[in-house]
Design a protein around this motif. Structure first.
Motif, PDB file in Angstrom:
ATOM      1  N   THR A 130       0.855  -1.187   0.000  1.00 41.42           N
ATOM      2  CA  THR A 130       0.000   0.000   0.000  1.00 41.42           C
ATOM      3  C   THR A 130       0.890   1.235   0.000  1.00 41.42           C
ATOM      4  OG1 THR A 130      -1.698  -1.159   1.282  1.00 41.42           O
ATOM      5  CG2 THR A 130      -1.842   1.235   1.198  1.00 41.42           C
ATOM      6  N   LEU A 131       0.629   2.159  -0.915  1.00 51.24           N
ATOM      7  CA  LEU A 131       1.373   3.412  -1.014  1.00 51.24           C
ATOM      8  C   LEU A 131       0.496   4.546  -0.520  1.00 51.24           C
ATOM      9  CD1 LEU A 131       3.818   5.110  -2.036  1.00 51.24           C
ATOM     10  CD2 LEU A 131       2.640   5.217  -4.257  1.00 51.24           C
ATOM     11  N   LEU A 132       1.013   5.324   0.420  1.00 51.62           N
ATOM     12  CA  LEU A 132       0.279   6.468   0.957  1.00 51.62           C
ATOM     13  C   LEU A 132       1.005   7.757   0.608  1.00 51.62           C
ATOM     14  CD1 LEU A 132      -0.449   3.962   2.853  1.00 51.62           C
ATOM     15  CD2 LEU A 132      -1.085   5.669   4.543  1.00 51.62           C
ATOM     16  N   ASP A 133       0.255   8.756   0.199  1.00 53.91           N
ATOM     17  CA  ASP A 133       0.830  10.077  -0.051  1.00 53.91           C
ATOM     18  C   ASP A 133      -0.266  11.121   0.101  1.00 53.91           C
ATOM     19  OD1 ASP A 133       3.617  11.125  -1.436  1.00 53.91           O
ATOM     20  OD2 ASP A 133       1.944  12.478  -1.810  1.00 53.91           O
ATOM     21  N   SER A 134       0.111  12.299   0.575  1.00 54.67           N
ATOM     22  CA  SER A 134      -0.881  13.354   0.772  1.00 54.67           C
ATOM     23  C   SER A 134      -1.284  13.998  -0.551  1.00 54.67           C
ATOM     24  CB  SER A 134      -0.330  14.428   1.714  1.00 54.67           C
ATOM     25  OG  SER A 134       0.844  15.014   1.165  1.00 54.67           O
ATOM     26  N   LYS A 135      -0.455  13.825  -1.587  1.00 58.48           N
ATOM     27  CA  LYS A 135      -0.733  14.406  -2.897  1.00 58.48           C
ATOM     28  C   LYS A 135      -1.370  13.375  -3.827  1.00 58.48           C
ATOM     29  CE  LYS A 135       1.303  18.405  -2.007  1.00 58.48           C
ATOM     30  NZ  LYS A 135       0.574  19.682  -1.967  1.00 58.48           N
ATOM     31  N   GLU A 136      -2.107  13.859  -4.789  1.00 53.21           N
ATOM     32  CA  GLU A 136      -2.728  12.974  -5.777  1.00 53.21           C
ATOM     33  C   GLU A 136      -1.751  12.575  -6.872  1.00 53.21           C
ATOM     34  OE1 GLU A 136      -6.492  13.076  -8.954  1.00 53.21           O
ATOM     35  OE2 GLU A 136      -5.620  14.938  -8.174  1.00 53.21           O
ATOM     36  N   ARG A 137      -0.742  13.437  -7.108  1.00 54.78           N
ATOM     37  CA  ARG A 137       0.145  13.237  -8.244  1.00 54.78           C
ATOM     38  C   ARG A 137       1.606  13.080  -7.846  1.00 54.78           C
ATOM     39  NH1 ARG A 137      -2.218  14.562 -13.153  1.00 54.78           N
ATOM     40  NH2 ARG A 137      -4.339  15.384 -12.972  1.00 54.78           N
ATOM     41  N   PHE A 138       2.314  12.293  -8.618  1.00 51.91           N
ATOM     42  CA  PHE A 138       3.766  12.170  -8.503  1.00 51.91           C
ATOM     43  C   PHE A 138       4.388  13.208  -9.439  1.00 51.91           C
ATOM     44  CE2 PHE A 138       7.652  10.610 -10.528  1.00 51.91           C
ATOM     45  CZ  PHE A 138       8.458  10.428  -9.419  1.00 51.91           C
ATOM     46  N   VAL A 139       5.359  13.979  -8.942  1.00 51.05           N
ATOM     47  CA  VAL A 139       5.963  15.040  -9.749  1.00 51.05           C
ATOM     48  C   VAL A 139       7.361  14.628 -10.187  1.00 51.05           C
ATOM     49  CG1 VAL A 139       6.677  17.452  -9.818  1.00 51.05           C
ATOM     50  CG2 VAL A 139       4.639  16.802  -8.526  1.00 51.05           C
TER      51      VAL A 139
ATOM     52  N   GLN B 207      -4.692   8.266  -0.844  1.00 56.27           N
ATOM     53  CA  GLN B 207      -4.306   9.654  -0.672  1.00 56.27           C
ATOM     54  C   GLN B 207      -4.690  10.101   0.731  1.00 56.27           C
ATOM     55  OE1 GLN B 207      -5.814  12.389  -3.606  1.00 56.27           O
ATOM     56  NE2 GLN B 207      -4.911  14.178  -2.608  1.00 56.27           N
ATOM     57  N   THR B 208      -3.693  10.271   1.572  1.00 55.86           N
ATOM     58  CA  THR B 208      -3.934  10.624   2.961  1.00 55.86           C
ATOM     59  C   THR B 208      -2.655  11.175   3.563  1.00 55.86           C
ATOM     60  OG1 THR B 208      -4.835   9.809   5.057  1.00 55.86           O
ATOM     61  CG2 THR B 208      -3.324   8.358   3.896  1.00 55.86           C
ATOM     62  N   SER B 209      -2.730  11.710   4.754  1.00 62.43           N
ATOM     63  CA  SER B 209      -1.568  12.272   5.445  1.00 62.43           C
ATOM     64  C   SER B 209      -1.212  11.412   6.658  1.00 62.43           C
ATOM     65  CB  SER B 209      -1.850  13.711   5.906  1.00 62.43           C
ATOM     66  OG  SER B 209      -2.084  14.560   4.805  1.00 62.43           O
ATOM     67  N   LEU B 210       0.063  11.135   6.807  1.00 70.89           N
ATOM     68  CA  LEU B 210       0.553  10.391   7.968  1.00 70.89           C
ATOM     69  C   LEU B 210       0.677  11.340   9.155  1.00 70.89           C
ATOM     70  CD1 LEU B 210       1.867   7.773   9.165  1.00 70.89           C
ATOM     71  CD2 LEU B 210       4.058   8.703   8.400  1.00 70.89           C
ATOM     72  N   VAL B 211       0.083  10.947  10.278  1.00 70.68           N
ATOM     73  CA  VAL B 211       0.137  11.807  11.457  1.00 70.68           C
ATOM     74  C   VAL B 211       0.836  11.148  12.642  1.00 70.68           C
ATOM     75  CG1 VAL B 211      -1.883  13.156  10.813  1.00 70.68           C
ATOM     76  CG2 VAL B 211      -2.185  11.083  12.164  1.00 70.68           C
TER      77      VAL B 211
ATOM     78  N   ILE C 167       0.041   2.649  11.750  1.00 70.48           N
ATOM     79  CA  ILE C 167       0.268   4.071  11.494  1.00 70.48           C
ATOM     80  C   ILE C 167      -1.069   4.791  11.595  1.00 70.48           C
ATOM     81  CG2 ILE C 167       2.294   3.749  10.021  1.00 70.48           C
ATOM     82  CD1 ILE C 167       0.465   4.170   7.596  1.00 70.48           C
ATOM     83  N   TYR C 168      -1.013   6.050  11.962  1.00 73.95           N
ATOM     84  CA  TYR C 168      -2.213   6.877  12.065  1.00 73.95           C
ATOM     85  C   TYR C 168      -2.230   7.835  10.867  1.00 73.95           C
ATOM     86  CZ  TYR C 168      -2.456   5.106  16.821  1.00 73.95           C
ATOM     87  OH  TYR C 168      -2.531   4.283  17.920  1.00 73.95           O
ATOM     88  N   VAL C 169      -3.350   7.860  10.160  1.00 71.79           N
ATOM     89  CA  VAL C 169      -3.488   8.716   8.987  1.00 71.79           C
ATOM     90  C   VAL C 169      -4.717   9.586   9.139  1.00 71.79           C
ATOM     91  CG1 VAL C 169      -2.310   7.057   7.474  1.00 71.79           C
ATOM     92  CG2 VAL C 169      -4.812   6.964   7.721  1.00 71.79           C
ATOM     93  N   ASN C 170      -4.757  10.654   8.361  1.00 69.61           N
ATOM     94  CA  ASN C 170      -5.886  11.573   8.458  1.00 69.61           C
ATOM     95  C   ASN C 170      -6.173  12.175   7.089  1.00 69.61           C
ATOM     96  OD1 ASN C 170      -7.626  13.813   8.940  1.00 69.61           O
ATOM     97  ND2 ASN C 170      -6.959  13.852  11.076  1.00 69.61           N
ATOM     98  N   ASN C 171      -7.335  11.892   6.559  1.00 70.12           N
ATOM     99  CA  ASN C 171      -7.799  12.545   5.330  1.00 70.12           C
ATOM    100  C   ASN C 171      -9.211  13.094   5.546  1.00 70.12           C
ATOM    101  OD1 ASN C 171      -9.052  10.100   5.520  1.00 70.12           O
ATOM    102  ND2 ASN C 171      -8.819   9.526   3.376  1.00 70.12           N
TER     103      ASN C 171
END
Length: 212
Positions: A7-16, A51-55, A64-68
């Motif tokens: 599982t890949l988590l990232d706060s952004k929708e896109r890879f730059v 798409q979420t933020s690690l907190v 891990i705790y995440v928040n979206n």
């Protein structure tokens, strides 16, 4: 053997893809070429994208705790933290107000607006690029080329605005080979870019109402 669930988590929708970010800025590349969505990149794989933020991380419970929008937990057997690097400006007075970062799609569009203003600015304007890594060097070279192409007197070899590249370290491209570093320095010199090493930015002020 049981295939692992990834599982890949990232706060952004896109890879730059940073090397092409300037091309997006000047419309030489499309958004999907430079910043594809993670979902499109991972299409056809078994990797899940959230798409979420690690907190927070609970190593005792392997969670891990995440928040979206609301906080939740995600369990793991193995955890890899790859947070990347983000330019820090909070310790430099005036940097947040008077500079444009360059590392995201949002930064790209903000820089595009500034470039439009520069194209109409007086011919003695000055642009400073802070950071002599790969992105900074490429940006400085592209700006130098643009500066010549927007010069009102097309027959002149001069530039519309001057470019200065400043870098805190003793050499630009510190992780590059000597050959690549020397090649970059040669190109910068030929492009008329002033390179300042061993130089730290201590504060930033507005210049005639424009961002630096």
């Amino acid at each position: 053997f049981q295939k692992p669930i990834i599982t890949l988590l990232d706060s952004k929708e896109r890879f730059v893809f940073l090397p092409l970010l300037y091309e997006l800025c000047i419309d030489d590349a499309s958004l999907e070429e430079v910043a594809p969505t993670y979902k499109s990149l991972l299409k056809g794989t078994d990797i899940e994208f959230i798409q979420t933020s690690l907190v927070g991380v609970d190593v005792a419970q392997n969670e891990i705790y995440v928040n979206n929008g609301e906080e939740s937990q995600v369990a793991y057997d193995g955890l890899l933290l790859a947070t990347g690097v983000k330019a820090g400006t909070s310790g430099t007075p005036g940097a947040d107000e008077h500079t444009v970062s360059f590392g995201s799609v949002e930064d790209c569009y903000a820089l595009r607006k500034q470039l439009t203003l520069l194209d109409e600015a007086p011919t003695d304007s000055r642009v400073v690029v802070c950071g002599g890594g790969y992105t900074g060097v490429e940006l400085a070279l592209n700006l130098a080329s643009r500066s010549k192409s927007t010069q009102p007197n097309k027959s002149s070899s001069s530039s519309r605005y001057s470019i200065t590249l400043c870098h805190r370290g003793s050499t630009i491209l510190p992780n590059a080979s000597d050959f690549n570093r020397n090649s970059a320095l040669k190109r910068l010199t030929e492009a008329g870019v002033t390179v300042m090493t061993d130089t730290s930015v201590t504060s930033v002020t507005a210049g005639d109402g424009q961002k630096a």
